[in-house]
Design a protein around this motif. Structure first.
Motif, mmCIF file in Angstrom:
data_model
loop_
_atom_site.group_PDB
_atom_site.id
_atom_site.type_symbol
_atom_site.label_atom_id
_atom_site.label_comp_id
_atom_site.label_asym_id
_atom_site.label_seq_id
_atom_site.Cartn_x
_atom_site.Cartn_y
_atom_site.Cartn_z
ATOM 1 N N ASP A 57 0.782 -1.260 0.109
ATOM 2 C CA ASP A 57 0.008 0.206 0.186
ATOM 3 C C ASP A 57 0.812 1.421 -0.040
ATOM 4 O OD1 ASP A 57 -2.219 1.967 1.209
ATOM 5 O OD2 ASP A 57 -3.052 0.263 0.375
ATOM 6 N N ASP A 59 3.312 2.342 1.789
ATOM 7 C CA ASP A 59 4.757 2.171 2.038
ATOM 8 C C ASP A 59 5.676 1.182 1.152
ATOM 9 O OD1 ASP A 59 4.461 3.331 4.464
ATOM 10 O OD2 ASP A 59 4.450 1.639 5.738
ATOM 11 N N LYS A 119 7.645 -2.226 12.739
ATOM 12 C CA LYS A 119 6.164 -2.166 12.549
ATOM 13 C C LYS A 119 5.742 -3.253 13.778
ATOM 14 C CE LYS A 119 5.542 0.925 9.884
ATOM 15 N NZ LYS A 119 5.243 2.261 10.024
ATOM 16 N N LYS A 189 -3.178 -7.011 5.260
ATOM 17 C CA LYS A 189 -3.737 -5.548 5.313
ATOM 18 C C LYS A 189 -5.075 -5.919 6.011
ATOM 19 C CE LYS A 189 -3.971 -4.468 1.076
ATOM 20 N NZ LYS A 189 -4.203 -3.567 -0.242
ATOM 21 N N TYR A 239 0.617 2.795 8.638
ATOM 22 C CA TYR A 239 1.854 2.839 7.443
ATOM 23 C C TYR A 239 2.732 4.268 7.743
ATOM 24 C CZ TYR A 239 -0.614 -0.625 4.689
ATOM 25 O OH TYR A 239 -1.230 -1.553 4.266
ATOM 26 N N SER A 262 -4.534 -0.399 7.146
ATOM 27 C CA SER A 262 -3.587 -0.401 7.824
ATOM 28 C C SER A 262 -2.708 -1.593 7.582
ATOM 29 C CB SER A 262 -3.848 -0.741 9.429
ATOM 30 O OG SER A 262 -4.669 0.394 9.725
ATOM 31 N N GLY A 263 -1.553 -1.797 7.691
ATOM 32 C CA GLY A 263 -0.938 -2.920 7.704
ATOM 33 C C GLY A 263 -1.106 -4.051 8.764
#
Length: 287
Positions: A57, A59, A119, A189, A239, A262-263
């Protein structure tokens, strides 16, 4: 030459949303034959790069996606692409696994590994062991599962991809190849629904409040919920690169509200992977 995968009998033809512009409430469906293939270097480079860009996405710009695709294509006997017009066509979905320890000196993998460490540290406490697993001094054999598909692809294509991957990993281990993983890390995701900027700008009537549902988390990959059952940990992360205020409206494909993605990271112990694969099949109704 990549060998064509046999289609499961219960998923030879699946319906996907059509492009009918009529005002009918019922979505027209088109029957499509899906075929599974091994990744093909001379055909799949651009298709896989597009899918990786979609997976990461906002990133995606942080990584050398071309180099990551080259690594994927360097192991054509491992992983799957899903196509509809033969093995010379572009993939609509893919799945593979990368040995992060084996490729730890590759700069693209270094960048991605550092990203995952960062992350996971900011995500759920259940992912707290990821930084130690991925540290340069660790001997852990972590398999990074990368998988993505076009948004209108039916989820029934997923269990065969996981089944093929599990079988191919077993064969690779028997052949003394470096795919005996202590852990699997799956990048995915999720999203939340938010108020549309378009509604605010056009002074449209505000959508009815959904109360606590406003904070509900939805899955782009529904199989993630099955993987959670066998996971050591999982969690969402924001992200690093954020789109402009209207970015969520560009992702409104099938709904009125805006979408904030979001991841998502899932950590599965190696000994639990086959059970996780079975869970995905059961959850998505595959045999």
């Amino acid at each position: 030459m990549p060998q064509k995968r046999k289609q499961p009998e219960d998923s030879e033809r699946k319906g996907v949303p059509g492009d009918d512009e009529s005002d009918d409430d019922d979505t027209d469906m088109i029957n499509v034959d899906f075929e599974w293939f091994s990744p093909k270097p001379e055909v799949d480079f651009h298709g896989l790069k597009t899918l990786l860009k979609q997976l990461f996405d906002a990133d995606a710009q942080l990584f050398n996606l071309s180099e990551l695709v080259n690594i994927i294509l360097s192991q054509p006997g491992l992983g799957s692409t899903v196509k509809t017009e033969g093995d010379e066509s572009d993939p609509f979905a893919f799945m593979t696994v990368l040995n992060l320890h084996q490729h730890r000196e590759n700069q693209a993998v270094k960048d991605l590994t550092q990203y995952l460490i960062q992350k996971s540290s900011s995500s759920s406490s259940s992912l707290a062991q990821i930084p130690s697993l991925l540290s340069p001094s660790s001997n852990a054999q972590v398999g990074l599962i990368l998988t993505e598909r076009f948004i209108n692809m039916p989820s029934e294509i997923v269990p065969p991809m996981y089944k093929f991957l599990s079988e191919e990993i077993s064969l690779a281990v028997q052949a003394k190849e470096p795919f005996q993983f202590s852990h699997y890390l799956i990048v995915s995701k999720t999203y939340k629904e938010i108020e549309s900027k378009l509604d605010q700008e056009d002074d449209r009537p505000a959508k009815k409040s959904k109360g606590s549902k406003d904070e509900a988390v939805f899955y782009f990959h529904p199989e993630d919920e099955a993987l959670h059952q066998q996971a050591l940990g999982f969690g969402d992360y924001d992200y690093s690169k954020q789109g402009d205020e209207g970015a969520s409206d560009s992702k409104r494909a099938f709904q009125e509200l805006g979408v904030k993605p979001s991841g998502h990271i899932i950590l599965v112990e190696g000994s639990k992977f086959e059970e996780a694969v079975r869970s995905v099949g059961e959850y998505l109704g595959a045999a």
